[in-house]
Write a protein that holds these residues in place. Structure first.
Motif, mmCIF file in Angstrom:
data_model
loop_
_atom_site.group_PDB
_atom_site.id
_atom_site.type_symbol
_atom_site.label_atom_id
_atom_site.label_comp_id
_atom_site.label_asym_id
_atom_site.label_seq_id
_atom_site.Cartn_x
_atom_site.Cartn_y
_atom_site.Cartn_z
ATOM 1 N N ASP A 37 7.600 17.970 130.483
ATOM 2 C CA ASP A 37 6.358 18.199 130.179
ATOM 3 C C ASP A 37 6.213 19.801 129.810
ATOM 4 O O ASP A 37 5.052 20.067 128.997
ATOM 5 N N VAL A 38 6.885 20.612 130.346
ATOM 6 C CA VAL A 38 6.892 21.870 130.017
ATOM 7 C C VAL A 38 7.100 22.000 128.524
ATOM 8 O O VAL A 38 6.778 22.862 127.841
ATOM 9 N N ARG A 39 8.384 21.379 128.117
ATOM 10 C CA ARG A 39 8.824 21.663 126.619
ATOM 11 C C ARG A 39 7.806 20.988 125.665
ATOM 12 O O ARG A 39 7.680 21.885 124.763
ATOM 13 N N TRP A 40 7.136 19.860 125.899
ATOM 14 C CA TRP A 40 6.274 19.379 125.002
ATOM 15 C C TRP A 40 4.950 20.239 124.857
ATOM 16 O O TRP A 40 4.339 20.473 123.784
ATOM 17 N N THR A 41 4.352 20.870 126.185
ATOM 18 C CA THR A 41 3.437 21.731 126.104
ATOM 19 C C THR A 41 3.732 23.033 125.142
ATOM 20 O O THR A 41 2.778 23.542 124.475
ATOM 21 N N ALA A 42 4.957 23.548 125.252
ATOM 22 C CA ALA A 42 5.364 24.754 124.524
ATOM 23 C C ALA A 42 5.540 24.334 122.992
ATOM 24 O O ALA A 42 5.010 25.213 122.382
ATOM 25 N N VAL A 43 5.714 22.937 122.867
ATOM 26 C CA VAL A 43 6.038 22.670 121.408
ATOM 27 C C VAL A 43 4.468 22.415 120.823
ATOM 28 O O VAL A 43 4.361 22.876 119.642
ATOM 29 N N LYS A 44 3.857 21.919 121.593
ATOM 30 C CA LYS A 44 2.311 21.802 120.966
ATOM 31 C C LYS A 44 1.650 22.937 120.385
ATOM 32 O O LYS A 44 0.940 22.932 119.459
ATOM 33 N N ILE A 45 1.939 23.924 121.126
ATOM 34 C CA ILE A 45 1.207 25.296 120.789
ATOM 35 C C ILE A 45 1.888 26.118 119.927
ATOM 36 O O ILE A 45 1.192 26.993 118.799
ATOM 37 N N LEU A 46 2.922 25.853 119.373
ATOM 38 C CA LEU A 46 3.764 26.371 118.082
ATOM 39 C C LEU A 46 2.829 26.151 116.947
ATOM 40 O O LEU A 46 3.226 26.984 115.934
ATOM 41 N N VAL A 47 2.240 25.139 116.745
ATOM 42 C CA VAL A 47 1.622 24.663 115.633
ATOM 43 C C VAL A 47 0.430 25.737 115.222
ATOM 44 O O VAL A 47 0.231 25.797 114.187
ATOM 45 N N GLY A 48 0.148 26.427 116.187
ATOM 46 C CA GLY A 48 -1.145 27.488 116.052
ATOM 47 C C GLY A 48 -0.495 28.669 115.082
ATOM 48 O O GLY A 48 -1.604 29.523 114.852
ATOM 49 N N TRP A 49 0.641 29.121 115.422
ATOM 50 C CA TRP A 49 1.218 30.275 114.651
ATOM 51 C C TRP A 49 2.270 29.906 113.792
ATOM 52 O O TRP A 49 3.438 29.684 114.067
ATOM 53 N N TYR A 50 2.138 30.085 112.341
ATOM 54 C CA TYR A 50 3.374 29.878 111.407
ATOM 55 C C TYR A 50 4.128 31.155 111.419
ATOM 56 O O TYR A 50 3.777 32.306 111.223
ATOM 57 N N SER A 51 5.221 30.987 111.339
ATOM 58 C CA SER A 51 6.625 31.970 111.256
ATOM 59 C C SER A 51 7.533 30.994 110.931
ATOM 60 O O SER A 51 7.875 30.021 111.357
ATOM 61 N N ILE A 52 8.611 31.574 110.219
ATOM 62 C CA ILE A 52 9.910 31.034 110.010
ATOM 63 C C ILE A 52 10.515 30.683 111.214
ATOM 64 O O ILE A 52 11.190 29.576 111.386
ATOM 65 N N GLU A 53 10.493 31.548 112.104
ATOM 66 C CA GLU A 53 11.165 31.132 113.630
ATOM 67 C C GLU A 53 10.431 30.119 114.131
ATOM 68 O O GLU A 53 11.213 29.224 114.629
ATOM 69 N N ASN A 54 8.955 29.821 114.233
ATOM 70 C CA ASN A 54 8.445 28.859 114.776
ATOM 71 C C ASN A 54 8.794 27.540 114.170
ATOM 72 O O ASN A 54 9.110 26.402 114.691
ATOM 73 N N GLU A 55 8.952 27.459 112.628
ATOM 74 C CA GLU A 55 9.322 26.444 112.091
ATOM 75 C C GLU A 55 10.696 25.895 112.649
ATOM 76 O O GLU A 55 11.010 24.823 112.807
ATOM 77 N N SER A 56 11.703 26.942 112.627
ATOM 78 C CA SER A 56 12.967 26.646 112.932
ATOM 79 C C SER A 56 13.227 25.993 114.221
ATOM 80 O O SER A 56 13.672 25.187 114.753
ATOM 81 N N LEU A 57 12.042 26.698 115.310
ATOM 82 C CA LEU A 57 12.162 25.982 116.533
ATOM 83 C C LEU A 57 11.574 24.659 116.719
ATOM 84 O O LEU A 57 12.436 23.787 117.450
ATOM 85 N N LEU A 58 10.668 24.432 115.993
ATOM 86 C CA LEU A 58 10.199 23.113 115.935
ATOM 87 C C LEU A 58 11.217 22.064 115.318
ATOM 88 O O LEU A 58 11.291 21.051 115.776
ATOM 89 N N TYR A 59 11.728 22.357 114.230
ATOM 90 C CA TYR A 59 12.884 21.713 113.694
ATOM 91 C C TYR A 59 13.872 21.335 114.589
ATOM 92 O O TYR A 59 14.203 20.033 114.774
ATOM 93 N N ARG A 60 14.355 22.388 115.332
ATOM 94 C CA ARG A 60 15.353 22.032 116.386
ATOM 95 C C ARG A 60 14.930 20.939 117.522
ATOM 96 O O ARG A 60 15.574 20.141 117.990
ATOM 97 N N MET A 61 13.422 21.212 117.772
ATOM 98 C CA MET A 61 13.010 20.245 119.075
ATOM 99 C C MET A 61 12.776 18.788 118.638
ATOM 100 O O MET A 61 12.557 17.866 119.337
ATOM 101 N N THR A 62 12.935 18.677 117.116
ATOM 102 C CA THR A 62 12.763 17.272 116.759
ATOM 103 C C THR A 62 13.982 16.368 117.004
ATOM 104 O O THR A 62 14.073 15.136 117.360
ATOM 105 N N TYR A 63 14.983 17.238 117.699
ATOM 106 C CA TYR A 63 16.292 16.610 118.064
ATOM 107 C C TYR A 63 16.158 16.267 119.389
ATOM 108 O O TYR A 63 17.167 15.708 120.157
ATOM 109 N N ASP A 64 15.238 16.638 120.418
ATOM 110 C CA ASP A 64 15.059 16.621 121.722
ATOM 111 C C ASP A 64 15.079 15.056 121.964
ATOM 112 O O ASP A 64 14.445 14.123 121.615
#
Length: 354
Positions: A37-64
């Motif tokens: 629940d901590v992981r998915w809460t963190a993932v959900k808010i990254l959609v609010g700020w685009y950056s190359i790093e955030n896209e990379s983080l989200l990409y990796r989290m699709t393997y969770d």
């Protein structure tokens, strides 16, 4: 301790700023938490700020391995702008998990538009791809999202299949999703068609609250949705966005072709006298291009062929002021609203749009 972390994450979401390194460090740790629940809460808010790093983080989290974390990561990856994200979502469109497939279908289209734009050539290519993928999909809930994307690819046209699915499905979740899609598709130009389709579907609904919600919804007037565009989205367009939300009935957002990442001090000085400025403190790239009825270039010229599904209001395309006052911004945005209402009336040729 878990609640404290989630609360801190939600506070960052409310802040709506470009995250500083300390805040990003905290989020990165949350993405590695043992608690999903901590992981998915963190993932959900990254959609609010685009950056190359955030896209990379989200990409990796699709393997969770936790399905809900993966689903939220797939949903948030809609901000992606790279072929890598597109390829990953393409693979997930064949995932064995229904929720993952459904959200992958939705995000894939958003990333496709981010990569190739929303124009006739890219949409024709998408439609060919979607037909092939949808043919293999068995679940109506997922097929509904293909239908949503196909409507967008046609320039928000062709709703017959969507309303057929809404009326004839016995699945509550399909009906609820179809209703929301219809609402998301409504514009100042098609609202009569959307309203008629929703009204016709009322008798097929099981729950009274859904029927009452539709009855109330179709009485509301759809706002004009505009996107203000300039080079950096750091000055005039930021102030116009603020004044648009304050002074007009339109849905107003701004973006830059090459966003600077922050806004200029003179804008901050004006906004600090007005209101809480946090949500205006970062300039943005073009996002959710399909949402807008009109594009408003400010100090730049746009190629109409590149944006065939929106109308371009060009009155300020040669605007050359580097700074404007609050009063000038109010006058500009109110003039835009007045002109667009007149334009809509001329195009529709029926009741005045007021």
């Amino acid at each position: 301790m878990i609640k404290t972390k989630i609360k801190r994450i939600e506070e960052l979401d409310d802040k709506y700023l470009i995250l500083n390194e300390k805040e990003m460090g905290f989020l990165r740790k949350c993405l590695q938490s043992r608690k999903q629940d901590v992981r998915w809460t963190a993932v959900k808010i990254l959609v609010g700020w685009y950056s190359i790093e955030n896209e990379s983080l989200l990409y990796r989290m699709t393997y969770d391995k936790a399905e809900l974390v993966c689903v939220h990561a797939v949903d948030s990856l809609c901000i992606g702008r790279t072929r890598g994200s597109l390829n990953r979502l393409r693979d997930l469109m064949e995932d064995e998990r229904i929720l993952v497939r459904g959200y992958a279908v939705l995000s894939f289209f958003d990333v496709w538009v981010n990569c190739f734009s929303w124009n006739e050539r890219s949409m024709n290519a998408y439609l060919r791809f979607a037909e092939t993928m949808e043919a293999e999909e068995k679940k109506t809930w997922v097929r509904l999202f293909y239908e949503e994307n196909k409507i967008l690819a046609r320039g928000k046209k062709g709703f017959d299949r969507l309303f057929y699915m809404l009326e004839h499905s016995n699945d509550y979740y399909v009906k609820a999703a179809a209703i929301q899609i219809a609402k998301d598709m409504r514009t100042v130009f098609n609202q009569e068609e959307i309203n008629a389709g929703l009204e016709k579907a009322i008798d097929s609904l099981e729950y009274e609250y859904q029927k009452e919600d539709i009855k109330k919804y179709i009485q509301k007037k759809e706002p004009i949705k505009i996107l203000l565009l300039d080079r950096k989205n750091s000055g005039v367009t930021q102030l116009l966005e603020y004044m648009g939300e304050e002074e007009t009935e339109m849905y107003v957002r701004s973006a830059g072709l090459h966003p600077s990442g922050k806004i200029e001090k003179w804008v901050l000085d004006i906004l600090m006298q007005e209101d809480d400025i946090t949500r205006y403190q970062c300039s943005s790239p073009i996002e959710e291009l399909c949402k807008y009825d009109y594009l408003i270039p400010v100090g730049i010229h746009l190629n109409e062929k590149a944006y065939p599904f929106q109308k371009i209001y060009a009155r300020y395309q040669d605007f050359d002021k580097k700074q404007i006052s609050r009063e000038e911004a109010k006058e500009m945005i109110c003039q835009i609203e007045k002109d667009l209402k007149r334009n809509i009336n001329e195009l529709k040729g029926d009741e005045p749009y007021v």
